[in-house]
Design a protein around this motif. Structure first.
Motif, mmCIF file in Angstrom:
data_model
loop_
_atom_site.group_PDB
_atom_site.id
_atom_site.type_symbol
_atom_site.label_atom_id
_atom_site.label_comp_id
_atom_site.label_asym_id
_atom_site.label_seq_id
_atom_site.Cartn_x
_atom_site.Cartn_y
_atom_site.Cartn_z
ATOM 1 N N VAL A 182 0.877 -1.503 0.230
ATOM 2 C CA VAL A 182 -0.214 -0.085 -0.053
ATOM 3 C C VAL A 182 1.197 1.102 -0.296
ATOM 4 O O VAL A 182 0.433 2.143 -0.662
ATOM 5 N N GLU A 183 1.839 0.866 -0.047
ATOM 6 C CA GLU A 183 2.666 2.080 0.399
ATOM 7 C C GLU A 183 3.511 2.582 -0.078
ATOM 8 O O GLU A 183 3.701 4.149 -1.030
ATOM 9 N N ALA A 184 4.090 1.572 -1.507
ATOM 10 C CA ALA A 184 4.116 1.663 -2.690
ATOM 11 C C ALA A 184 3.307 2.186 -3.831
ATOM 12 O O ALA A 184 3.403 3.011 -4.533
ATOM 13 N N LEU A 185 2.326 2.074 -3.224
ATOM 14 C CA LEU A 185 1.104 2.769 -3.919
ATOM 15 C C LEU A 185 1.064 4.360 -3.882
ATOM 16 O O LEU A 185 1.274 4.768 -4.771
ATOM 17 N N LEU A 186 0.679 4.846 -2.704
ATOM 18 C CA LEU A 186 1.017 5.842 -1.955
ATOM 19 C C LEU A 186 2.318 6.932 -2.848
ATOM 20 O O LEU A 186 1.729 7.731 -2.823
ATOM 21 N N THR A 187 3.526 5.938 -2.194
ATOM 22 C CA THR A 187 4.498 6.833 -2.792
ATOM 23 C C THR A 187 4.816 6.998 -4.143
ATOM 24 O O THR A 187 4.426 8.419 -4.902
ATOM 25 N N LEU A 194 -8.515 9.688 -5.102
ATOM 26 C CA LEU A 194 -9.321 8.631 -5.025
ATOM 27 C C LEU A 194 -8.685 7.262 -4.287
ATOM 28 O O LEU A 194 -8.929 6.637 -3.645
ATOM 29 N N LEU A 195 -6.580 7.101 -4.454
ATOM 30 C CA LEU A 195 -6.221 5.934 -3.646
ATOM 31 C C LEU A 195 -6.654 6.756 -2.135
ATOM 32 O O LEU A 195 -6.515 5.506 -1.345
ATOM 33 N N GLU A 196 -6.284 7.943 -1.571
ATOM 34 C CA GLU A 196 -6.310 8.104 0.401
ATOM 35 C C GLU A 196 -8.090 7.844 0.047
ATOM 36 O O GLU A 196 -8.359 7.428 1.274
ATOM 37 N N MET A 197 -9.043 7.738 -0.566
ATOM 38 C CA MET A 197 -10.293 7.364 0.131
ATOM 39 C C MET A 197 -10.404 5.566 0.136
ATOM 40 O O MET A 197 -11.401 6.108 0.708
ATOM 41 N N LEU A 198 -10.075 4.870 -1.274
ATOM 42 C CA LEU A 198 -10.129 4.003 -0.868
ATOM 43 C C LEU A 198 -9.513 3.631 0.270
ATOM 44 O O LEU A 198 -10.333 2.342 0.949
ATOM 45 N N TYR A 199 -8.461 3.944 0.609
ATOM 46 C CA TYR A 199 -7.852 3.114 1.535
ATOM 47 C C TYR A 199 -7.666 3.850 2.656
ATOM 48 O O TYR A 199 -8.243 2.872 3.429
ATOM 49 N N GLY A 200 -8.186 4.385 3.340
ATOM 50 C CA GLY A 200 -8.659 5.684 4.109
ATOM 51 C C GLY A 200 -9.421 5.874 4.368
ATOM 52 O O GLY A 200 -9.937 5.890 5.942
ATOM 53 N N SER A 201 -10.577 5.364 3.687
ATOM 54 C CA SER A 201 -11.775 5.356 4.433
ATOM 55 C C SER A 201 -12.391 3.786 4.509
ATOM 56 O O SER A 201 -13.664 3.854 4.700
ATOM 57 N N GLY A 202 -12.390 3.449 2.866
ATOM 58 C CA GLY A 202 -12.705 2.004 2.959
ATOM 59 C C GLY A 202 -13.673 1.415 2.542
ATOM 60 O O GLY A 202 -14.820 0.983 2.291
ATOM 61 N N LEU A 203 -13.912 2.903 1.042
ATOM 62 C CA LEU A 203 -15.086 2.878 0.646
ATOM 63 C C LEU A 203 -15.644 1.972 -0.352
ATOM 64 O O LEU A 203 -14.611 1.310 -1.062
ATOM 65 N N ARG A 204 -16.504 1.351 -1.304
ATOM 66 C CA ARG A 204 -16.644 0.275 -2.202
ATOM 67 C C ARG A 204 -16.897 1.876 -3.058
ATOM 68 O O ARG A 204 -16.898 2.717 -3.201
ATOM 69 N N ALA A 205 -15.731 0.751 -4.601
ATOM 70 C CA ALA A 205 -15.671 1.887 -5.759
ATOM 71 C C ALA A 205 -16.663 2.029 -6.480
ATOM 72 O O ALA A 205 -17.294 3.711 -6.587
ATOM 73 N N THR A 206 -18.033 1.553 -6.247
ATOM 74 C CA THR A 206 -19.236 3.020 -6.664
ATOM 75 C C THR A 206 -19.652 3.734 -5.631
ATOM 76 O O THR A 206 -19.466 5.312 -5.840
ATOM 77 N N GLU A 207 -19.630 3.641 -4.123
ATOM 78 C CA GLU A 207 -19.829 4.529 -3.501
ATOM 79 C C GLU A 207 -18.798 5.668 -3.629
ATOM 80 O O GLU A 207 -18.872 7.285 -3.480
ATOM 81 N N LEU A 208 -17.229 5.531 -4.165
ATOM 82 C CA LEU A 208 -16.299 6.732 -4.638
ATOM 83 C C LEU A 208 -16.690 7.369 -5.865
ATOM 84 O O LEU A 208 -17.435 8.326 -5.428
ATOM 85 N N LEU A 255 -1.601 1.997 -12.639
ATOM 86 C CA LEU A 255 -0.962 2.706 -11.211
ATOM 87 C C LEU A 255 0.697 1.963 -10.856
ATOM 88 O O LEU A 255 1.501 2.235 -10.017
ATOM 89 N N ALA A 256 -0.548 0.400 -10.114
ATOM 90 C CA ALA A 256 0.213 -0.933 -9.659
ATOM 91 C C ALA A 256 1.775 -0.928 -10.458
ATOM 92 O O ALA A 256 2.484 -1.275 -9.590
ATOM 93 N N VAL A 257 1.235 -1.088 -11.941
ATOM 94 C CA VAL A 257 2.028 -1.249 -12.799
ATOM 95 C C VAL A 257 3.695 -0.199 -12.520
ATOM 96 O O VAL A 257 4.647 -0.850 -12.305
ATOM 97 N N ARG A 258 3.111 1.112 -12.653
ATOM 98 C CA ARG A 258 4.104 1.784 -12.144
ATOM 99 C C ARG A 258 4.940 2.640 -10.786
ATOM 100 O O ARG A 258 5.465 2.693 -10.720
ATOM 101 N N ALA A 259 3.765 1.236 -9.852
ATOM 102 C CA ALA A 259 4.563 1.062 -8.066
ATOM 103 C C ALA A 259 5.440 0.071 -8.355
ATOM 104 O O ALA A 259 5.977 -0.120 -7.039
#
Length: 292
Positions: free
Chosen positions: A109-114, A133-147, A218-222
């Motif tokens: 997760v830190e690699a993605l955020l960095t 988007l990333l901070e909200m998914l990991y920081g608040s646990g939202l579902r994709a549709t909710e976000l 983003l995962a590929v780039r990280a």
């Protein structure tokens, strides 16, 4: 048959608050079953027994899902007086075990955020959006549709909470971390006009499909395997890491928007080592052994 399915789905939407994705899945399952047995509304036990063979190559969880849709459909027909009998007893009942959620480790997760933070140095709006988007998914646990469907009005100016409408139209308050607040502020400063927090063309919002694509890119780039990263995996990471940090299961249930705590309990598997250590350290018998 189509009319009966439409009536059944309308009932699910009105009385149970079923989400659009759930309704689409039920429709597919019922229509596919109809292709095997013919008229579902008039099918008997022998007709439904044929589905077992038709589903023989599917996983137990998929068979269980399809059978559940049909059982609910026939229960609806009986309740509505369309049928006097329920033939769904002839459907297969595979033994299933709920799969454990895929999770990402703290380092992943830190690699993605960095990586996302580094990319915002270019000052372009799309990189600010990605970090938010990333901070909200990991920081608040939202579902994709909710976000992706969050209206701009859901972001308050004077409180670290979001108002989120989840499954079944249930609203809940979701805390937003200081990191996520900072990322949102940067994104809001450069976002295009629109009523959604993450607007798209034509007055719509960013789609779930596009969110999936953005995360995998983003995962590929990280330097991470893209197949291991998705909005749902980040939601799981949010829940798992909170539990590891000592969060109460009931609190986690509220944050995730689970109607049943049994759904939340699946996350306890990842924290078994902490729970064992807790028992060893805090149980009265453990302290008695130390004293002896």
């Amino acid at each position: 048959m189509t009319a009966r399915i439409d009536e059944f789905l309308a009932m699910l939407a009105a009385e149970r608050g079923a989400a659009a994705n759930t309704l689409s899945a039920y429709r597919r399952d019922l229509e596919h079953a109809g292709e095997v047995v013919g008229d579902l509304a008039g099918a008997d036990r022998n007709d439904l027994a044929r589905l077992g063979q038709a589903w023989s190559g599917l996983s137990p969880s998929t068979v269980a899902r399809k059978a559940s849709a049909l059982r609910q459909f026939y229960g609806f027909l009986v309740d509505e007086g369309v049928r006097t009998d329920d033939p769904s007893a002839a459907l297969p009942r595979p033994a299933t075990r709920r799969p454990l959620p895929k999770i990402l480790g703290h380092a992943q997760v830190e690699a993605l955020l960095t990586r996302a933070e580094q990319e915002t140095a270019d000052g372009k709006p799309h990189t600010a959006r990605m970090l938010a988007l990333l901070e909200m998914l990991y920081g608040s646990g939202l579902r994709a549709t909710e976000l992706v469907s969050l209206p701009l009005s859901a972001v308050p100016r004077d409180a670290p909470f979001l108002t989120v409408t989840g499954k079944g139209g249930q609203a809940r308050m979701v805390p937003v971390s200081q990191r996520a607040q900072a990322a949102l502020a940067k994104w809001i400063a450069v976002r295009p006009e629109g009523r959604f927090l993450f607007p798209s063309r034509g007055g719509k919002h960013l789609s779930r499909v596009r969110l999936f694509q953005l995360l995998k890119e983003l995962a590929v780039r990280a330097g991470l395997p893209p197949e291991k990263v998705s909005p749902h995996v980040l939601r799981h990471a949010f829940a798992t890491h909170l539990l590891e940090g000592g969060a109460d299961l009931r609190v986690l249930q509220t944050l995730l928007g689970h109607a049943d705590i049994a759904t939340t309990q699946i996350y306890t598997h990842v924290d078994s080592a902490r729970l064992v250590a807790l028992v060893n350290e805090r149980h009265p018998l453990a302290r008695a052994r130390e004293a002896g």
